[in-house]
Design a protein around this motif. Structure first.
Motif, mmCIF file in Angstrom:
data_model
loop_
_atom_site.group_PDB
_atom_site.id
_atom_site.type_symbol
_atom_site.label_atom_id
_atom_site.label_comp_id
_atom_site.label_asym_id
_atom_site.label_seq_id
_atom_site.Cartn_x
_atom_site.Cartn_y
_atom_site.Cartn_z
ATOM 1 N N THR A 51 -5.666 16.436 5.058
ATOM 2 C CA THR A 51 -6.546 17.588 4.721
ATOM 3 C C THR A 51 -7.661 17.098 4.173
ATOM 4 O O THR A 51 -8.204 17.504 3.135
ATOM 5 N N MET A 52 -8.322 15.779 4.793
ATOM 6 C CA MET A 52 -9.638 15.120 4.074
ATOM 7 C C MET A 52 -10.781 15.502 4.715
ATOM 8 O O MET A 52 -11.018 14.888 5.805
ATOM 9 N N ARG A 53 -10.914 16.948 4.632
ATOM 10 C CA ARG A 53 -12.351 17.400 4.938
ATOM 11 C C ARG A 53 -13.406 16.880 4.331
ATOM 12 O O ARG A 53 -13.442 16.311 3.102
ATOM 13 N N LEU A 54 -14.582 17.005 4.910
ATOM 14 C CA LEU A 54 -15.912 16.247 4.299
ATOM 15 C C LEU A 54 -16.343 16.999 2.917
ATOM 16 O O LEU A 54 -16.686 16.268 2.077
ATOM 17 N N ASP A 55 -15.827 18.189 2.847
ATOM 18 C CA ASP A 55 -16.295 18.757 1.705
ATOM 19 C C ASP A 55 -15.349 18.338 0.326
ATOM 20 O O ASP A 55 -15.393 18.927 -0.753
ATOM 21 N N ARG A 56 -14.237 17.749 0.635
ATOM 22 C CA ARG A 56 -13.240 17.408 -0.379
ATOM 23 C C ARG A 56 -13.406 15.967 -0.499
ATOM 24 O O ARG A 56 -12.922 15.380 -1.616
ATOM 25 N N ILE A 57 -14.148 15.255 0.200
ATOM 26 C CA ILE A 57 -14.155 13.720 -0.137
ATOM 27 C C ILE A 57 -14.634 13.388 -1.490
ATOM 28 O O ILE A 57 -13.977 12.384 -2.082
ATOM 29 N N ALA A 58 -15.793 13.869 -1.952
ATOM 30 C CA ALA A 58 -16.359 13.286 -3.199
ATOM 31 C C ALA A 58 -15.212 13.538 -4.445
ATOM 32 O O ALA A 58 -15.093 12.720 -5.200
ATOM 33 N N VAL B 182 0.919 -1.305 0.121
ATOM 34 C CA VAL B 182 0.037 -0.067 -0.110
ATOM 35 C C VAL B 182 0.872 1.205 -0.088
ATOM 36 O O VAL B 182 1.882 1.035 0.883
ATOM 37 N N VAL B 183 0.433 2.223 -0.906
ATOM 38 C CA VAL B 183 1.267 3.555 -0.624
ATOM 39 C C VAL B 183 0.359 4.438 -0.188
ATOM 40 O O VAL B 183 -1.020 4.697 -0.537
ATOM 41 N N LEU B 184 0.668 5.401 0.949
ATOM 42 C CA LEU B 184 0.030 6.153 1.512
ATOM 43 C C LEU B 184 0.411 7.686 0.945
ATOM 44 O O LEU B 184 1.323 8.170 0.856
ATOM 45 N N LEU B 185 -0.453 8.018 0.173
ATOM 46 C CA LEU B 185 -0.470 9.510 -0.646
ATOM 47 C C LEU B 185 -0.783 10.634 0.184
ATOM 48 O O LEU B 185 -1.789 10.989 0.446
ATOM 49 N N ASP B 186 0.433 11.443 0.931
ATOM 50 C CA ASP B 186 0.213 12.280 1.934
ATOM 51 C C ASP B 186 0.044 13.521 1.703
ATOM 52 O O ASP B 186 0.697 13.995 0.779
ATOM 53 N N ASN B 187 -1.208 14.247 1.785
ATOM 54 C CA ASN B 187 -1.076 15.825 1.597
ATOM 55 C C ASN B 187 -0.860 16.289 0.205
ATOM 56 O O ASN B 187 -0.481 17.104 -0.367
ATOM 57 N N MET B 188 -1.374 15.414 -0.798
ATOM 58 C CA MET B 188 -1.427 15.503 -2.164
ATOM 59 C C MET B 188 -2.705 16.563 -2.721
ATOM 60 O O MET B 188 -3.720 16.321 -2.078
ATOM 61 N N THR B 189 -2.410 17.203 -3.641
ATOM 62 C CA THR B 189 -3.736 18.002 -4.144
ATOM 63 C C THR B 189 -4.554 17.007 -5.007
ATOM 64 O O THR B 189 -3.896 15.834 -5.343
ATOM 65 N N THR B 190 -5.406 17.425 -5.558
ATOM 66 C CA THR B 190 -6.400 16.506 -5.998
ATOM 67 C C THR B 190 -5.724 15.802 -7.472
ATOM 68 O O THR B 190 -5.662 14.606 -8.096
ATOM 69 N N PRO B 191 -5.247 16.913 -8.295
ATOM 70 C CA PRO B 191 -4.791 16.498 -9.548
ATOM 71 C C PRO B 191 -3.434 15.546 -9.525
ATOM 72 O O PRO B 191 -3.281 14.424 -10.224
ATOM 73 N N MET B 192 -2.737 15.763 -8.277
ATOM 74 C CA MET B 192 -1.546 14.770 -7.906
ATOM 75 C C MET B 192 -2.170 13.469 -7.807
ATOM 76 O O MET B 192 -1.363 12.490 -8.003
ATOM 77 N N LEU B 193 -3.225 13.434 -6.918
ATOM 78 C CA LEU B 193 -3.851 11.853 -6.532
ATOM 79 C C LEU B 193 -4.243 11.324 -7.873
ATOM 80 O O LEU B 193 -4.198 10.086 -8.041
ATOM 81 N N ARG B 194 -4.798 12.228 -8.780
ATOM 82 C CA ARG B 194 -5.268 11.682 -10.006
ATOM 83 C C ARG B 194 -4.115 11.190 -10.798
ATOM 84 O O ARG B 194 -4.174 9.972 -11.419
ATOM 85 N N ASP B 195 -2.936 11.683 -10.833
ATOM 86 C CA ASP B 195 -1.810 11.486 -11.668
ATOM 87 C C ASP B 195 -1.308 10.168 -10.888
ATOM 88 O O ASP B 195 -0.664 9.442 -11.729
#
Length: 288
Positions: A253-260, A224-237
């Protein structure tokens, strides 16, 4: 005590969690017991009481509440109407207790403390899980729990529809940035894992840059890789880079309004420390 509770998921064994409830009761009763109740309630006074929701949520901790009443008085009769893991509305009765009024009153605060705290965690977890609908992403908790209450707080996450991360340092290998720095780099720690770790232990490694992810993918040795504090575009990449070869967990920084939007990137898990360290206690009351 008799308990009528339909089981939505297997509960923890009472013997595992009873010490938590026993310690809380001992703290509350102090050195001389419930002097208010003993002073003003005549012996033999019987009542029926209800644990009632003063706001909507998801139930958790009713098993602990039942244990609290039973430890104070095994002759109390308790019936759970809305079991752990079930949603409830404002005004719903979660449980009914019948017996000696003094016994009910002496167990009341500990029972409500557990049920309110754990229902708050389950309710917040359910809100995060709802944001992942339509994706395969799972919401998971962390070890940021109340000391001594980890097992029941993580159970509350399950009641809210989430999943559990490690329960302790001995569950799995989780290589964080400080481990990498102290050990001499990503390749060094992964080679140490391959050389020394049991084949029965899973390994997760934290990265906060895509070049680090590339290094992990090239070296191998992690599950497993934990992707820490990455922006959404970085997570997509990162998802595109991994191409399903390894489990990806987004964290930080996983706030409720960012989860979707994070779930939409295709990561497998989103870990949220706030589920256990920042959930608000739900307002439950006991009414005679």
């Amino acid at each position: 005590m008799t308990t009528d509770q339909p089981v939505l998921m297997p509960p923890l064994p009472d013997m595992v969690i009873e010490p938590l409830v026993r310690a809380a009761l001992a703290e509350d009763l102090g050195t001389y017991g419930d002097i208010t109740t003993r002073t003003v309630i005549p012996a033999g006074t019987r009542y029926q009481a209800s644990i009632r929701a003063r706001e909507a949520g998801v139930a958790s901790g009713l098993q602990l509440a039942a244990i609290a009443f039973r430890l104070i008085d095994p002759d109390l009769r308790l019936r759970v109407l809305i079991p752990d893991g079930s949603a409830f509305a404002v005004g719903d009765v979660l449980a009914e207790i019948e017996g000696e009024a003094a016994s009910i009153l002496s167990a009341e605060r500990v029972a409500l403390n557990f049920a309110g705290r754990l229902s708050g965690i389950a309710t917040q977890t359910a809100a995060f899980v709802a944001e992942t609908r339509g994706t395969s992403t799972r919401i998971t908790c962390t070890r940021k729990t109340t000391p001594g209450l980890r097992i029941v707080e993580k159970q509350a996450v399950l009641h809210g529809g989430g999943f559990n991360h490690r329960f302790s340092l001995s569950d799995a290998i989780l290589i964080k940035d400080n481990h990498i720095a102290a050990a001499g780099g990503i390749r060094a720690v992964l080679r140490a894992v391959k050389a020394r770790a049991s084949h029965m232990i899973r390994t997760e490694i934290e990265v906060d840059r895509l070049d680090q992810l590339a290094e992990v993918l090239d070296e191998g040795g992690a599950d497993v890789v934990l992707l820490d504090n990455m922006t959404t575009p970085m997570l997509r990449d990162a998802v595109a880079m991994a191409m399903g070869r390894i489990v990806l967990e987004a964290s930080g920084t996983m706030r409720l309004d960012r989860i979707a939007e994070v779930a939409a990137t295709g990561v497998d898990y989103i870990s949220v420390g706030a589920l256990t360290h920042s959930s608000r206690t739900l307002d439950l009351g006991l009414d005679f």
